[in-house]
Design a protein around this motif. Structure first.
Motif, PDB file in Angstrom:
ATOM      1  N   VAL A 116       0.871  -1.176   0.000  1.00 17.64           N
ATOM      2  CA  VAL A 116       0.000   0.000   0.000  1.00 17.64           C
ATOM      3  C   VAL A 116       0.908   1.226   0.000  1.00 17.64           C
ATOM      4  O   VAL A 116       1.699   1.422   0.927  1.00 17.64           O
ATOM      5  N   ASN A 117       0.804   2.051  -1.032  1.00 18.03           N
ATOM      6  CA  ASN A 117       1.640   3.242  -1.181  1.00 18.03           C
ATOM      7  C   ASN A 117       0.761   4.470  -1.022  1.00 18.03           C
ATOM      8  O   ASN A 117      -0.183   4.672  -1.789  1.00 18.03           O
ATOM      9  N   VAL A 118       1.063   5.323  -0.037  1.00 21.90           N
ATOM     10  CA  VAL A 118       0.155   6.424   0.302  1.00 21.90           C
ATOM     11  C   VAL A 118       0.866   7.772   0.245  1.00 21.90           C
ATOM     12  O   VAL A 118       2.087   7.857   0.247  1.00 21.90           O
ATOM     13  N   GLU A 119       0.037   8.811   0.177  1.00 24.68           N
ATOM     14  CA  GLU A 119       0.473  10.205   0.155  1.00 24.68           C
ATOM     15  C   GLU A 119       1.579  10.423  -0.881  1.00 24.68           C
ATOM     16  O   GLU A 119       1.345  10.186  -2.061  1.00 24.68           O
ATOM     17  N   GLU A 120       2.777  10.826  -0.484  1.00 27.14           N
ATOM     18  CA  GLU A 120       3.827  11.086  -1.468  1.00 27.14           C
ATOM     19  C   GLU A 120       4.868   9.968  -1.489  1.00 27.14           C
ATOM     20  O   GLU A 120       6.041  10.177  -1.828  1.00 27.14           O
ATOM     21  N   GLY A 121       4.458   8.784  -1.147  1.00 23.99           N
ATOM     22  CA  GLY A 121       5.352   7.635  -1.159  1.00 23.99           C
ATOM     23  C   GLY A 121       5.822   7.291  -2.568  1.00 23.99           C
ATOM     24  O   GLY A 121       5.125   7.505  -3.549  1.00 23.99           O
ATOM     25  N   ILE A 122       7.031   6.739  -2.661  1.00 23.00           N
ATOM     26  CA  ILE A 122       7.612   6.329  -3.946  1.00 23.00           C
ATOM     27  C   ILE A 122       8.034   4.864  -3.838  1.00 23.00           C
ATOM     28  O   ILE A 122       8.738   4.481  -2.899  1.00 23.00           O
ATOM     29  N   VAL A 123       7.611   4.057  -4.801  1.00 21.52           N
ATOM     30  CA  VAL A 123       7.994   2.649  -4.854  1.00 21.52           C
ATOM     31  C   VAL A 123       8.723   2.391  -6.163  1.00 21.52           C
ATOM     32  O   VAL A 123       8.163   2.611  -7.244  1.00 21.52           O
ATOM     33  N   ASN A 124       9.970   1.931  -6.068  1.00 23.71           N
ATOM     34  CA  ASN A 124      10.763   1.552  -7.245  1.00 23.71           C
ATOM     35  C   ASN A 124      10.970   0.042  -7.218  1.00 23.71           C
ATOM     36  O   ASN A 124      11.610  -0.484  -6.301  1.00 23.71           O
TER      37      ASN A 124
END
Length: 313
Positions: free
Chosen positions: A86-94
């Motif tokens: 779960v990626n929220v708000e200004e999160g970054i997933v690479n």
């Protein structure tokens, strides 16, 4: 080693951390008002190997509000209504390698909210990432909501049963410039802005793209292998579709309903069923070629039982 916990979170990171081996598992049961997490990241977290998973309902393998870099390992969620990331708000997933997988139960693999970003790419000397599920439900591999961004330059999204690859809601942005998406339902579904270039999207039993947003296809292969007359390579509702290249193929190559606007400047449109290359229904508008531009006898190419089939206006 193995780390597990019956509390709300096993590993909470507020600074810089790395996971290179071992297993982290969540065994506590959550509920619809209280999701639990195996890992909660608020800083910068690197995953190089190991396994992060949850087997219980209403759980998240990873909750990300910071920067999450995945370069290997296995991330799974097997409980009902549980999610890998779960990626929220200004999160970054690479995600440049590794494997993310959902089981047969309800829930998506990646849920991307707000103004954040998920990037699926590749890195030299690493195997390409795989995002997959064996489930069958109304969820998708990746859910992109609000104004979130999904970018994919390499790797594979795969579903065995009837699950959407990427569901794009609201004003979300989806940009696919490489890799493969193979599903039984839509490869991409929803609204927002969708751009395809040098990618392969295949649906075994539905439209490869079904959208009422703004779609641009510059190159690649958009294929629906469904023999159902209701399906197409691209199904457009009340949005716009611009094709500058690539191959779009299905029972109808393109099916435009309602007030959709289709502009075809180049590319190959192939219809395998009785309706032909382009099927127009309702008040949809189709423009072939560039007005006042250079006329080509090769492109766009539209092929089918009928080149263009116009139904109800």
């Amino acid at each position: 080693g193995v780390i597990n916990s019956t509390g709300a979170v096993i590993l909470k990171n507020n600074a810089n951390a790395a996971i290179s081996k071992g297993n982290l598992s969540k065994v506590a049961l959550g509920n619809s008002n209280n999701y639990l997490s195996t890992v909660a990241n608020y800083g910068e977290l690197l995953i190089e190997d190991g396994k992060i998973y949850t087997t219980e309902d209403y759980n998240r393998a990873i909750y990300n509000k910071g920067t999450l870099n995945i370069k290997g390992g296995i991330i799974t969620s097997d409980g009902d209504y549980s999610i890998c990331i779960v990626n929220v708000e200004e999160g970054i997933v690479n995600i440049s390698s590794g494997r993310l997988k959902r089981s047969d139960n309800n829930g998506c693999v990646i849920s991307n909210y707000s103004t954040n970003k998920v990037l699926i790419t590749s890195e030299e000397n690493l195997s390409e990432p795989i995002v997959e599920t064996s489930g069958y439900n109304d969820y998708s591999l990746i859910e992109n909501t609000s104004s979130g961004t999904i970018e994919m330059t390499a790797g594979k999204l795969y579903t065995i049963r009837s699950v959407t690859g990427i569901k794009n809601s609201d004003s979300g942005i989806v940009k696919i410039t490489g890799g493969n998406i193979e599903t039984s339902s839509n490869a991409i579904q929803g609204n927002g802005t969708i751009t395809i270039e040098n990618a392969n999207l295949t649906s075994r039993s539905s439209a490869a793209i079904s959208s009422s947003g703004n779609i641009t296809i510059n190159s690649g292969n958009i294929i629906s292998n469904s023999s159902d007359y209701r399906n197409a390579g691209v199904f457009l509702g009340t949005g716009s579709l611009t094709i500058n290249g690539g191959t779009i193929k299905g029972y109808s190559g393109i099916k435009a309903n309602s007030s959709g606007i289709v502009t075809i400047n180049s590319g190959n449109i192939i219809g395998t069923g009785s309706y032909g290359g382009i099927y127009i229904n309702g008040a949809a508008t189709v423009q072939l070629g560039q007005k006042d531009g250079i006329v080509s006898q090769e492109s766009p190419s539209i092929y089918g039982n009928y080149g263009v089939y116009i139904a109800n206006s």
